[in-house]
Design a protein around this motif. Structure first.
Motif, PDB file in Angstrom:
ATOM      1  N   VAL A 163       0.847  -1.203   0.000  1.00  0.00           N
ATOM      2  CA  VAL A 163       0.000   0.000   0.000  1.00  0.00           C
ATOM      3  C   VAL A 163       0.880   1.249   0.000  1.00  0.00           C
ATOM      4  O   VAL A 163       0.608   2.210  -0.724  1.00  0.00           O
ATOM      5  N   ASP A 164       1.941   1.218   0.814  1.00  0.00           N
ATOM      6  CA  ASP A 164       2.859   2.370   0.839  1.00  0.00           C
ATOM      7  C   ASP A 164       3.489   2.583  -0.535  1.00  0.00           C
ATOM      8  O   ASP A 164       3.597   3.722  -1.006  1.00  0.00           O
ATOM      9  N   LYS A 165       3.909   1.491  -1.177  1.00  0.00           N
ATOM     10  CA  LYS A 165       4.516   1.615  -2.504  1.00  0.00           C
ATOM     11  C   LYS A 165       3.495   2.144  -3.514  1.00  0.00           C
ATOM     12  O   LYS A 165       3.824   2.976  -4.363  1.00  0.00           O
TER      13      LYS A 165
ATOM     14  N   ASN B 281       0.928   4.019  -2.849  1.00  0.00           N
ATOM     15  CA  ASN B 281       0.687   5.438  -2.552  1.00  0.00           C
ATOM     16  C   ASN B 281       1.773   6.322  -3.150  1.00  0.00           C
ATOM     17  O   ASN B 281       1.499   7.449  -3.545  1.00  0.00           O
TER      18      ASN B 281
ATOM     19  N   SER C  55       0.788   6.513  -6.809  1.00  0.00           N
ATOM     20  CA  SER C  55      -0.634   6.734  -7.054  1.00  0.00           C
ATOM     21  C   SER C  55      -0.879   8.103  -7.684  1.00  0.00           C
ATOM     22  O   SER C  55      -0.372   9.117  -7.209  1.00  0.00           O
TER      23      SER C  55
ATOM     24  N   ASN D 229      -2.302  10.455  -5.135  1.00  0.00           N
ATOM     25  CA  ASN D 229      -1.298  11.002  -4.229  1.00  0.00           C
ATOM     26  C   ASN D 229      -0.522  12.125  -4.927  1.00  0.00           C
ATOM     27  O   ASN D 229      -0.179  13.131  -4.305  1.00  0.00           O
ATOM     28  N   THR D 230      -0.272  11.931  -6.187  1.00  0.00           N
ATOM     29  CA  THR D 230       0.402  12.975  -6.973  1.00  0.00           C
ATOM     30  C   THR D 230      -0.461  14.237  -7.011  1.00  0.00           C
ATOM     31  O   THR D 230       0.039  15.353  -6.843  1.00  0.00           O
TER      32      THR D 230
ATOM     33  N   GLN E  14      -6.863  17.464  -7.201  1.00  0.00           N
ATOM     34  CA  GLN E  14      -7.149  16.618  -6.042  1.00  0.00           C
ATOM     35  C   GLN E  14      -8.636  16.534  -5.713  1.00  0.00           C
ATOM     36  O   GLN E  14      -9.151  15.455  -5.448  1.00  0.00           O
TER      37      GLN E  14
END
Length: 159
Positions: free
Chosen positions: A101-103, A105, A108, A111-112, A144
């Motif tokens: 999930v961290d990777k 994100n 993502s 997230n960008t 966003q």
């Protein structure tokens, strides 16, 4: 002849015992036989007891109840090991999932966008170059918290 009869009488008298003596002798034999019989019976009873104790021990060792108890204990041990293994596996999978999930994100698009970037698209196709648009094209810019509809006024390639 009288003397001969006398001798025979003496000889016969010596051979004949007093009935009390015979009774005492037979009483002694009877006592000895009783004693031997008692010893034999005690030995036999002792052997039978020993055999019964051995059989009871064997029966106890091979008792279905005992085996069931042993199997229940084994089952509890296996169940506990399985629970620990499942817990460890779950923990490992949760940790691996959190890393993934961290990777995700990190790469993502959402997230960008949260970092202040935007994604421009024309006809549902991502615009990757100024060459993909012309003056007057309708494009959408995704940020966003939503989308912005725009019209291309000018496009310029970087030098």
């Amino acid at each position: 002849m009288l003397e001969q009869c006398q001798q025979q009488l003496d000889f016969t008298t010596k051979r004949i015992r007093h009935p009390k003596e015979r009774i005492e002798q037979q009483q002694n034999q009877l006592d000895q036989l009783k004693h031997r019989l008692r010893q034999s019976m005690q030995r036999k009873v002792s052997e039978q007891r020993s055999q019964a104790v051995n059989l009871a021990h064997r029966l106890e060792r091979n008792s279905p109840t005992r085996r069931i108890d042993q199997d229940r204990q084994k089952l509890k041990d296996i169940d506990a090991r399985l629970a620990r293994a499942l817990s460890n596996t779950l923990t490992n999978k949760q940790t691996a999932f959190a890393r993934i999930v961290d990777k995700l994100n990190l790469v993502s698009p959402l997230n960008t966008l949260a970092r202040g970037y935007a994604i421009a698209s024309k006809d549902k196709q991502v615009i990757r170059s100024v060459n993909n648009v012309e003056k007057g094209d309708a494009i959408k810019i995704r940020v966003q918290d939503g989308e912005i509809a725009c019209e291309v006024v000018e496009s310029k390639a970087s030098s």
